[in-house]
Write an enzyme that holds these catalytic residues in place. Structure first.
Site, mmCIF file in Angstrom:
data_model
loop_
_atom_site.group_PDB
_atom_site.id
_atom_site.type_symbol
_atom_site.label_atom_id
_atom_site.label_comp_id
_atom_site.label_asym_id
_atom_site.label_seq_id
_atom_site.Cartn_x
_atom_site.Cartn_y
_atom_site.Cartn_z
ATOM 1 N N CYS A 11 -8.521 -11.004 6.249
ATOM 2 C CA CYS A 11 -8.548 -10.517 7.631
ATOM 3 C C CYS A 11 -9.949 -10.001 7.995
ATOM 4 O O CYS A 11 -10.817 -9.869 7.139
ATOM 5 C CB CYS A 11 -7.517 -9.405 7.822
ATOM 6 S SG CYS A 11 -7.878 -7.924 6.857
ATOM 7 N N CYS A 14 -11.146 -7.040 5.985
ATOM 8 C CA CYS A 14 -11.581 -7.379 4.623
ATOM 9 C C CYS A 14 -12.999 -7.951 4.647
ATOM 10 O O CYS A 14 -13.817 -7.620 3.792
ATOM 11 C CB CYS A 14 -10.620 -8.386 4.005
ATOM 12 S SG CYS A 14 -8.915 -7.798 3.917
#
Length: 78
Positions: A11, A14
């Site tokens: 995501c 991250c």
């Protein structure tokens, strides 16, 4: 050499954490083996239920947030 793992499914948070890790390493002039771990089974093995998470030398240091470069520098070995 320090081993760093960024745990997350890929995501935006991250990705941002990985960028902040790289910025912290550059500022501290520290070399590390940085790996992105996206396999949910491997993430669960660390006992992490909320991502992103930061693992340094096998120890979970930060969970569930995008740490700033300054926060990352505070938990990196000197």
């Amino acid at each position: 050499m320090t081993s760093i793992k960024i745990l997350g499914t890929g995501c935006k948070k991250c990705i941002r954490l990985k960028e902040n890790v790289e910025a912290a390493l550059k500022e501290m002039r520290v070399e590390a083996d940085v790996q992105k771990v996206e396999d949910i089974n491997e993430i669960v093995q660390f006992g992490v239920m909320s991502t992103p998470a930061l693992v340094i030398d096998g120890e979970v240091k930060i969970v569930g947030k995008v740490a700033s470069p300054e926060e990352i520098m505070a938990v990196l070995p000197h």
